[in-house]
Design a protein around this motif. Structure first.
Motif, PDB file in Angstrom:
ATOM      1  N   ARG A 227       0.861  -1.186   0.000  1.00 37.39           N
ATOM      2  CA  ARG A 227       0.000   0.000   0.000  1.00 37.39           C
ATOM      3  C   ARG A 227       0.897   1.236   0.000  1.00 37.39           C
ATOM      4  O   ARG A 227       1.980   1.220   0.606  1.00 37.39           O
ATOM      5  CB  ARG A 227      -0.922   0.020   1.221  1.00 37.39           C
ATOM      6  CG  ARG A 227      -1.739  -1.235   1.450  1.00 37.39           C
ATOM      7  CD  ARG A 227      -2.640  -1.648   0.313  1.00 37.39           C
ATOM      8  NE  ARG A 227      -3.489  -0.577  -0.172  1.00 37.39           N
ATOM      9  CZ  ARG A 227      -4.350  -0.716  -1.176  1.00 37.39           C
ATOM     10  NH1 ARG A 227      -4.451  -1.854  -1.814  1.00 37.39           N
ATOM     11  NH2 ARG A 227      -5.098   0.305  -1.551  1.00 37.39           N
ATOM     12  N   LEU A 228       0.444   2.280  -0.662  1.00 34.79           N
ATOM     13  CA  LEU A 228       1.270   3.460  -0.872  1.00 34.79           C
ATOM     14  C   LEU A 228       0.708   4.668  -0.132  1.00 34.79           C
ATOM     15  O   LEU A 228      -0.448   5.048  -0.344  1.00 34.79           O
ATOM     16  CB  LEU A 228       1.352   3.775  -2.363  1.00 34.79           C
ATOM     17  CG  LEU A 228       1.642   2.584  -3.280  1.00 34.79           C
ATOM     18  CD1 LEU A 228       1.569   3.013  -4.724  1.00 34.79           C
ATOM     19  CD2 LEU A 228       2.977   1.964  -2.951  1.00 34.79           C
ATOM     20  N   LEU A 229       1.509   5.256   0.708  1.00 34.54           N
ATOM     21  CA  LEU A 229       1.162   6.497   1.389  1.00 34.54           C
ATOM     22  C   LEU A 229       1.901   7.599   0.639  1.00 34.54           C
ATOM     23  O   LEU A 229       3.052   7.922   0.930  1.00 34.54           O
ATOM     24  CB  LEU A 229       1.577   6.430   2.858  1.00 34.54           C
ATOM     25  CG  LEU A 229       0.881   5.319   3.656  1.00 34.54           C
ATOM     26  CD1 LEU A 229       1.576   5.094   4.986  1.00 34.54           C
ATOM     27  CD2 LEU A 229      -0.586   5.647   3.845  1.00 34.54           C
ATOM     28  N   VAL A 230       1.236   8.132  -0.385  1.00 37.13           N
ATOM     29  CA  VAL A 230       1.845   9.097  -1.298  1.00 37.13           C
ATOM     30  C   VAL A 230       1.574  10.504  -0.765  1.00 37.13           C
ATOM     31  O   VAL A 230       0.419  10.907  -0.617  1.00 37.13           O
ATOM     32  CB  VAL A 230       1.284   8.933  -2.723  1.00 37.13           C
ATOM     33  CG1 VAL A 230       1.968   9.894  -3.683  1.00 37.13           C
ATOM     34  CG2 VAL A 230       1.436   7.491  -3.216  1.00 37.13           C
ATOM     35  N   ILE A 231       2.659  11.235  -0.503  1.00 39.24           N
ATOM     36  CA  ILE A 231       2.576  12.578   0.074  1.00 39.24           C
ATOM     37  C   ILE A 231       3.115  13.591  -0.938  1.00 39.24           C
ATOM     38  O   ILE A 231       4.217  13.428  -1.455  1.00 39.24           O
ATOM     39  CB  ILE A 231       3.395  12.669   1.387  1.00 39.24           C
ATOM     40  CG1 ILE A 231       2.959  11.586   2.392  1.00 39.24           C
ATOM     41  CG2 ILE A 231       3.311  14.065   1.982  1.00 39.24           C
ATOM     42  CD1 ILE A 231       1.556  11.732   2.920  1.00 39.24           C
ATOM     43  N   ASP A 232       2.319  14.640  -1.198  1.00 41.24           N
ATOM     44  CA  ASP A 232       2.738  15.669  -2.158  1.00 41.24           C
ATOM     45  C   ASP A 232       3.542  16.769  -1.445  1.00 41.24           C
ATOM     46  O   ASP A 232       3.697  16.734  -0.216  1.00 41.24           O
ATOM     47  CB  ASP A 232       1.527  16.223  -2.922  1.00 41.24           C
ATOM     48  CG  ASP A 232       0.688  17.231  -2.157  1.00 41.24           C
ATOM     49  OD1 ASP A 232       0.922  17.467  -0.956  1.00 41.24           O
ATOM     50  OD2 ASP A 232      -0.235  17.781  -2.773  1.00 41.24           O
ATOM     51  N   PRO A 233       4.073  17.747  -2.187  1.00 44.79           N
ATOM     52  CA  PRO A 233       4.900  18.797  -1.555  1.00 44.79           C
ATOM     53  C   PRO A 233       4.171  19.626  -0.499  1.00 44.79           C
ATOM     54  O   PRO A 233       4.817  20.225   0.360  1.00 44.79           O
ATOM     55  CB  PRO A 233       5.306  19.684  -2.745  1.00 44.79           C
ATOM     56  CG  PRO A 233       5.256  18.786  -3.930  1.00 44.79           C
ATOM     57  CD  PRO A 233       4.096  17.858  -3.662  1.00 44.79           C
ATOM     58  N   ASP A 234       2.834  19.652  -0.545  1.00 50.95           N
ATOM     59  CA  ASP A 234       2.061  20.387   0.456  1.00 50.95           C
ATOM     60  C   ASP A 234       1.716  19.535   1.675  1.00 50.95           C
ATOM     61  O   ASP A 234       0.930  19.961   2.534  1.00 50.95           O
ATOM     62  CB  ASP A 234       0.768  20.932  -0.166  1.00 50.95           C
ATOM     63  CG  ASP A 234       1.040  22.005  -1.209  1.00 50.95           C
ATOM     64  OD1 ASP A 234       2.042  22.742  -1.071  1.00 50.95           O
ATOM     65  OD2 ASP A 234       0.259  22.107  -2.169  1.00 50.95           O
ATOM     66  N   GLY A 235       2.255  18.321   1.745  1.00 51.90           N
ATOM     67  CA  GLY A 235       2.009  17.448   2.886  1.00 51.90           C
ATOM     68  C   GLY A 235       0.670  16.744   2.849  1.00 51.90           C
ATOM     69  O   GLY A 235       0.197  16.236   3.868  1.00 51.90           O
ATOM     70  N   ARG A 236       0.041  16.689   1.674  1.00 53.69           N
ATOM     71  CA  ARG A 236      -1.262  16.031   1.536  1.00 53.69           C
ATOM     72  C   ARG A 236      -1.090  14.573   1.110  1.00 53.69           C
ATOM     73  O   ARG A 236      -0.144  14.221   0.425  1.00 53.69           O
ATOM     74  CB  ARG A 236      -2.117  16.756   0.496  1.00 53.69           C
ATOM     75  CG  ARG A 236      -2.386  18.210   0.840  1.00 53.69           C
ATOM     76  CD  ARG A 236      -3.154  18.914  -0.253  1.00 53.69           C
ATOM     77  NE  ARG A 236      -2.396  18.861  -1.517  1.00 53.69           N
ATOM     78  CZ  ARG A 236      -2.874  19.267  -2.693  1.00 53.69           C
ATOM     79  NH1 ARG A 236      -4.107  19.747  -2.784  1.00 53.69           N
ATOM     80  NH2 ARG A 236      -2.130  19.191  -3.780  1.00 53.69           N
TER      81      ARG A 236
ATOM     82  N   ILE B  58       9.121   5.226  -9.883  1.00 52.40           N
ATOM     83  CA  ILE B  58      10.110   5.321  -8.803  1.00 52.40           C
ATOM     84  C   ILE B  58      10.970   4.067  -8.822  1.00 52.40           C
ATOM     85  O   ILE B  58      10.526   2.998  -9.245  1.00 52.40           O
ATOM     86  CB  ILE B  58       9.445   5.499  -7.416  1.00 52.40           C
ATOM     87  CG1 ILE B  58       8.508   4.328  -7.103  1.00 52.40           C
ATOM     88  CG2 ILE B  58       8.711   6.829  -7.334  1.00 52.40           C
ATOM     89  CD1 ILE B  58       7.974   4.315  -5.678  1.00 52.40           C
ATOM     90  N   ASP B  59      12.218   4.210  -8.380  1.00 54.96           N
ATOM     91  CA  ASP B  59      13.142   3.074  -8.339  1.00 54.96           C
ATOM     92  C   ASP B  59      13.246   2.464  -6.956  1.00 54.96           C
ATOM     93  O   ASP B  59      13.745   1.357  -6.801  1.00 54.96           O
ATOM     94  CB  ASP B  59      14.539   3.517  -8.794  1.00 54.96           C
ATOM     95  CG  ASP B  59      14.548   3.946 -10.246  1.00 54.96           C
ATOM     96  OD1 ASP B  59      13.832   3.343 -11.059  1.00 54.96           O
ATOM     97  OD2 ASP B  59      15.276   4.920 -10.564  1.00 54.96           O
TER      98      ASP B  59
ATOM     99  N   VAL C  34       6.360  12.725  -3.231  1.00 53.35           N
ATOM    100  CA  VAL C  34       6.458  13.088  -4.644  1.00 53.35           C
ATOM    101  C   VAL C  34       6.654  14.593  -4.779  1.00 53.35           C
ATOM    102  O   VAL C  34       6.293  15.362  -3.895  1.00 53.35           O
ATOM    103  CB  VAL C  34       5.212  12.628  -5.436  1.00 53.35           C
ATOM    104  CG1 VAL C  34       5.122  11.099  -5.448  1.00 53.35           C
ATOM    105  CG2 VAL C  34       3.935  13.230  -4.877  1.00 53.35           C
ATOM    106  N   GLY C  35       7.207  15.010  -5.919  1.00 48.54           N
ATOM    107  CA  GLY C  35       7.500  16.411  -6.160  1.00 48.54           C
ATOM    108  C   GLY C  35       6.356  17.195  -6.760  1.00 48.54           C
ATOM    109  O   GLY C  35       6.444  18.412  -6.913  1.00 48.54           O
ATOM    110  N   SER C  36       5.273  16.503  -7.121  1.00 45.65           N
ATOM    111  CA  SER C  36       4.140  17.166  -7.759  1.00 45.65           C
ATOM    112  C   SER C  36       2.863  16.404  -7.426  1.00 45.65           C
ATOM    113  O   SER C  36       2.890  15.193  -7.206  1.00 45.65           O
ATOM    114  CB  SER C  36       4.350  17.178  -9.274  1.00 45.65           C
ATOM    115  OG  SER C  36       3.176  17.566  -9.950  1.00 45.65           O
ATOM    116  N   ALA C  37       1.748  17.108  -7.430  1.00 45.42           N
ATOM    117  CA  ALA C  37       0.452  16.469  -7.180  1.00 45.42           C
ATOM    118  C   ALA C  37      -0.178  15.952  -8.472  1.00 45.42           C
ATOM    119  O   ALA C  37      -1.292  15.440  -8.452  1.00 45.42           O
ATOM    120  CB  ALA C  37      -0.492  17.454  -6.494  1.00 45.42           C
TER     121      ALA C  37
END
Length: 149
Positions: free
Chosen positions: A8-17, A65-66, A98-101
């Motif tokens: 499962r992926l907890l993907v966080i954007d630059p705004d912490g979302r 992603i690697d 991640v660097g972008s949403a």
């Protein structure tokens, strides 16, 4: 009951979302159910949890992603798949910043296209206040323990 290992992926954007998908089941064993959940899915035969996290990241967000990054949580849960099969899932949660949403659904499977009704980036306060069903139920605490929120 079949064991289903899952990343499962907890993907966080630059705004912490946090990125969550809204699943709305219109057919099958889960007809009528709606909930928000993380991207991710079951491992392919012979695949490691980390490799599955990288594959799922690309398939479900379009971001390659690697390295899956740190595994920050694990849970065991029993649930019913769309086809009605009950499984015992060993879920490993990976924190991915991640660097972008911007994400893409280009590589979604037919099943994902049928079941995913929306995608949304959530701030902690929004997720804490929602009355919508979210899985895992302790996701806010999971991210707090990891120092994300």
């Amino acid at each position: 009951m079949r064991e289903r290992p899952s990343s499962r992926l907890l993907v966080i954007d630059p705004d912490g979302r946090l990125l969550l998908f809204k699943f709305v089941h219109l057919a099958g064993a889960l007809t009528g159910q709606q909930f928000w959940a993380t991207p991710g899915g079951g491992l392919d035969p012979g695949e490691s949890y980390g490799a599955a996290a990288c594959r799922e990241m690309f398939e479900e967000t379009g971001i390659r992603i690697d390295d899956a990054g740190p595994q920050i949580a694990r849970r065991s849960v029993t649930f019913t798949l769309v086809d009605g099969e009950q499984v015992s899932s060993d879920e490993r949660y990976f924190l991915i910043k991640v660097g972008s949403a911007d994400i893409s659904s280009t590589h979604w499977t037919e099943l994902e296209r049928a079941a995913i009704a929306a995608q949304r980036w959530w701030h902690q306060a929004e997720l804490s206040a929602t009355s919508d069903q979210v899985y895992p139920e302790d996701i806010v605490e999971m991210l707090r323990r990891a120092g994300v929120w």
